[in-house]
Scaffold this active site. Structure first.
Site, PDB file in Angstrom:
ATOM      1  N   LEU A  52       6.356 -19.389   1.417  1.00 45.27           N
ATOM      2  CA  LEU A  52       6.481 -17.750   2.497  1.00 45.27           C
ATOM      3  C   LEU A  52       7.062 -18.914   3.472  1.00 45.27           C
ATOM      4  CD1 LEU A  52       4.505 -14.537   0.662  1.00 45.27           C
ATOM      5  CD2 LEU A  52       6.685 -15.723   0.091  1.00 45.27           C
ATOM      6  N   GLY A  53       6.222 -19.234   3.828  1.00 48.14           N
ATOM      7  CA  GLY A  53       6.255 -19.951   5.101  1.00 48.14           C
ATOM      8  C   GLY A  53       5.369 -21.071   5.699  1.00 48.14           C
TER       9      GLY A  53
ATOM     10  N   GLY B  31       4.071 -22.872   9.786  1.00 47.25           N
ATOM     11  CA  GLY B  31       4.490 -23.211  10.693  1.00 47.25           C
ATOM     12  C   GLY B  31       2.892 -23.740  11.717  1.00 47.25           C
TER      13      GLY B  31
ATOM     14  N   GLY C 132      -0.259 -22.596  10.442  1.00 48.96           N
ATOM     15  CA  GLY C 132      -0.617 -22.617   8.936  1.00 48.96           C
ATOM     16  C   GLY C 132       0.142 -22.627   8.017  1.00 48.96           C
TER      17      GLY C 132
ATOM     18  N   LYS D 262      -3.453 -18.023   2.937  1.00 49.33           N
ATOM     19  CA  LYS D 262      -2.700 -18.155   4.191  1.00 49.33           C
ATOM     20  C   LYS D 262      -3.671 -19.131   4.426  1.00 49.33           C
ATOM     21  CE  LYS D 262      -0.185 -15.411   6.327  1.00 49.33           C
ATOM     22  NZ  LYS D 262      -0.454 -14.244   6.817  1.00 49.33           N
TER      23      LYS D 262
ATOM     24  N   ASP E  54      -3.257 -10.699  18.304  1.00 53.08           N
ATOM     25  CA  ASP E  54      -1.160 -11.452  18.055  1.00 53.08           C
ATOM     26  C   ASP E  54      -0.567  -9.966  17.855  1.00 53.08           C
ATOM     27  OD1 ASP E  54      -0.450 -13.424  18.837  1.00 53.08           O
ATOM     28  OD2 ASP E  54       0.062 -14.295  16.613  1.00 53.08           O
TER      29      ASP E  54
END
Length: 657
Positions: A34-35, A37, A40, A62, A160
């Site tokens: 999904l992503g 960066g 992670g 994750k 965050d």
């Protein structure tokens, strides 16, 4: 042999790298990345240990960044954060299901799969503009999630908050906050790995001053970040710009930029949520968003917001909602701002006569009190004689009152300077001067209060400044002063009209959203610093006064007699001396049984009577008379060195109010 081959042979070999089809812990099959960066990788996965309609449930995995997967401290950070976060359960928090660990890839977290997009993606899709109602909806959900996390037994701070960590489902409108503490812990690990001296947790553009300074993170950090997100949603930019330490310096030292003109009415709101010191921010994230929602009620709700050139403009065609008590001090102030913007006037107005007045917005509250004399005595209040029971009974029943129209009310009681201007202009003689008995004053020779022919508004036997409240004025004297004001404003063409407050208006303005005995709380000591009362200094100048029978306050307010306007702190509406200093005449006739038949909307009191209502107590009053609900009454010719009045100015925008 791959991890998926191990399912056939029955031999499980932990993977050392991941790709679509990789199985973790014999349970989680990775389906789609999904992503990826600096924080992670995120993978959509099928969880064979959790079935939905007979099929493996979809979850999100994750993973740590590759450089941290074999780092012991980084893995320990994730384990520790999981132990803090996994119990969080809230409709707007992405649920953390599990934590796993593989020798080759380190710790990973298993969380709820949320269909949709991030707030950042949503903002890019809607570059043409976002409605005010949509912005409030997103922020309200996020605030609810954050306040819940801050309020659990072991509070959890996100650290965050940013658009990338807020998920939206465009189909359902669902909003979820994700990655509680995860990204911050990864960033901690990366900072330590780099050898940096200061560990920074958070994304630079959304970090609060205390995060930049290395101070412990608190709920106020998340509130700051939510404020930055709100600014960005409204304007398309963030308030503080720069890179690295230049950004940090701006956040910690630079003044808050001025909002684009369409949002100037929100400047005070953002000045608070983005206050440099945590203690100066709102009590909760929800308080911030609720104030923003209240202020935006006066805007065109179907307008779009386009970057810094927001197309939304304040609309005076939309009447703000009335206040419903109880409400907070922040809500009181925001309501004053919203109504001032709607009416095109000021919250604080100094009129042509030099009188300072505050705008009081419409609202609903419970007037009076159902406390009995016995209950008050049990709470520590002293009633000197049985007649006081009748006064207490006249405060009941507590009943709903709705003030439907805004009005201006004097910040303080009318001063000697104001009254002197009236006397010079008209040659008026007060009742105390015209009638032989005179008024009341302090006799230094006996150290007591007496009525004497030489006592009047100019001479009270004790020192008064021009800014002290005028006293020894009767209800009729007050009406003469108001008549003079109205004649002058009529001559000048102004439509402003002055009068005394109605009793219901007075108590509403005094309470200012509170429901306690005093607007400062239920305890007598809470009035210290807010009211000039019968206190220790009073006992010094009245040594024969029986402080036990006529209960006084145990503190010293520094004023044995009257005090200058504004010397003590104001209530949430910005009004001073609503309790103490001098009693205020009200316009209403007094009737002990009126509360039992009072109308809900804008009660004006009985149609006739022999006496008029007095409210607020004075410098010579004890606790029982200083309560917001306390009532007293005298005939229209009564004068005293403890009685004055304050003015109401009616708004003239009849078509709006």
């Amino acid at each position: 042999m791959s991890a998926q081959d191990s399912e056939v042979t029955g031999v499980y070999r932990p993977p050392t790298e991941v790709s679509a089809g990789t199985v973790l812990q014999r349970r989680y099959r990775l389906l789609e990345r999904l992503g990826v960066g600096g924080m992670g990788e995120a993978w959509k996965a099928a969880d064979s240990g959790r079935l939905v309609d007979g099929q493996p449930a979809q979850v999100v995995i994750k993973l740590l960044p590759p450089e941290l997967r074999r780092n012991d401290e980084a893995n320990e950070d994730i384990r520790r954060e999981y132990s803090r976060v996994w119990l969080l359960s809230h409709p707007h928090i992405c649920k953390l299901f599990d934590m796993g660990e593989e020798d080759g890839i380190g710790c990973f977290q298993v969380m709820q799969y949320l269909p949709g997009i991030t707030l950042r993606q949503w903002m890019r899709r809607h570059s043409e503009g976002i409605s005010a109602s949509a912005i409030v909806s997103v922020l309200s959900a996020a605030a609810s999630a954050l306040d819940y996390a801050h309020g659990v037994r072991k509070p959890v701070v996100h650290r965050d908050v940013k658009p990338e960590n807020i998920m939206l489902d465009p189909q359902t409108g669902d909003v979820h906050v994700i990655d509680f503490g995860l990204a911050a812990e990864i960033r901690n690990s990366q900072t330590r790995l780099s050898g940096a001296e200061t560990v920074i947790a958070g994304t630079a553009s959304y970090m609060s001053p205390e995060q930049w300074q290395g101070r412990p993170a608190s709920a106020a950090c998340d509130q700051w970040a939510l404020g930055i997100v709100a600014w960005e949603l409204l304007t398309g930019t963030r308030p503080f710009q720069g890179n690295g330490m230049a950004l940090g310096f701006a956040v910690c030292q630079a003044a808050l930029p001025v909002l684009p003109e369409p949002y100037a009415f929100l400047q005070d709101l953002f000045a608070r949520v983005l206050c440099k010191e945590p203690a100066g921010r709102f009590r909760t994230c929800g308080d911030f968003v609720s104030q923003m929602q209240f202020l935006l009620q006066g805007t065109s709700t179907d307008a779009t917001l386009i970057g810094a050139q927001a197309a939304v403009t304040p609309s005076r065609s939309i009447r703000p909602e009335i206040l419903i008590a109880p409400f907070s001090a922040e809500t009181a102030r925001m309501a004053q701002t919203a109504w001032a913007r709607y009416l095109g006037c000021e919250v604080h107005w100094r009129d042509e006569f030099g009188q300072d007045l505050r705008l009081i917005p419409p609202g609903e509250y419970v007037m009076g009190s159902d406390e009995t004399a016995e209950q008050l005595q049990l709470a520590g209040f002293v009633l000197p004689h049985s007649g006081w029971r009748e006064w207490i009974a006249a405060e009941s029943p507590g009943h709903t009152v709705r003030i439907t129209r805004p009005f201006y009310l004097g910040v303080s009681s009318a001063t000697r300077a104001h009254f002197a201007a009236f006397v010079r202009a008209t040659g008026y003689r007060t009742d105390a001067e015209a009638i032989g008995k005179g008024g009341w004053g302090y006799a230094i020779e006996t150290k007591n209060g007496v009525q004497r022919s030489d006592f009047n508004w100019k001479q009270t036997g004790f020192a008064q400044s021009e800014q002290d409240p005028v006293v020894n004025v009767t209800w009729k004297d007050a009406q003469a002063y108001l008549k003079w004001l109205n004649e002058l404003t009529a001559e000048s063409g102004s439509a402003v009209r002055y009068r005394l407050p109605r009793e219901a208006e007075w108590e509403y303005a005094c309470r200012a959203g509170t429901t306690s005995r005093f607007f400062t709380g239920d305890q007598t000591g809470s009035l210290r610093g807010f009211a000039n009362v019968q206190d220790v200094s009073f006992g010094v100048v009245f040594p024969s006064h029986d402080q036990k029978k006529w209960q006084g306050f145990s503190f010293d307010d520094g004023s044995p007699f009257t005090s200058s306007a504004g010397l003590y702190s104001s209530n949430p509406f910005g009004l001073c001396d609503m309790l103490g200093n001098v009693w205020d005449w009200c316009n209403d006739y007094f009737d002990a049984g009126y509360f039992g038949r009072s109308p809900v909307e804008d009660p004006r009191g009985p149609s006739s009577g022999d006496s008029h209502v007095l409210r607020g107590g004075s410098w010579a009053s004890g606790p029982v008379h200083l309560r917001c609900s306390s009532r007293d009454y005298y005939g229209p010719g009564h004068r005293s060195y403890a009685v004055g009045f304050r003015v109401v100015a009616d708004l003239t925008q009849a078509e709006k109010v």
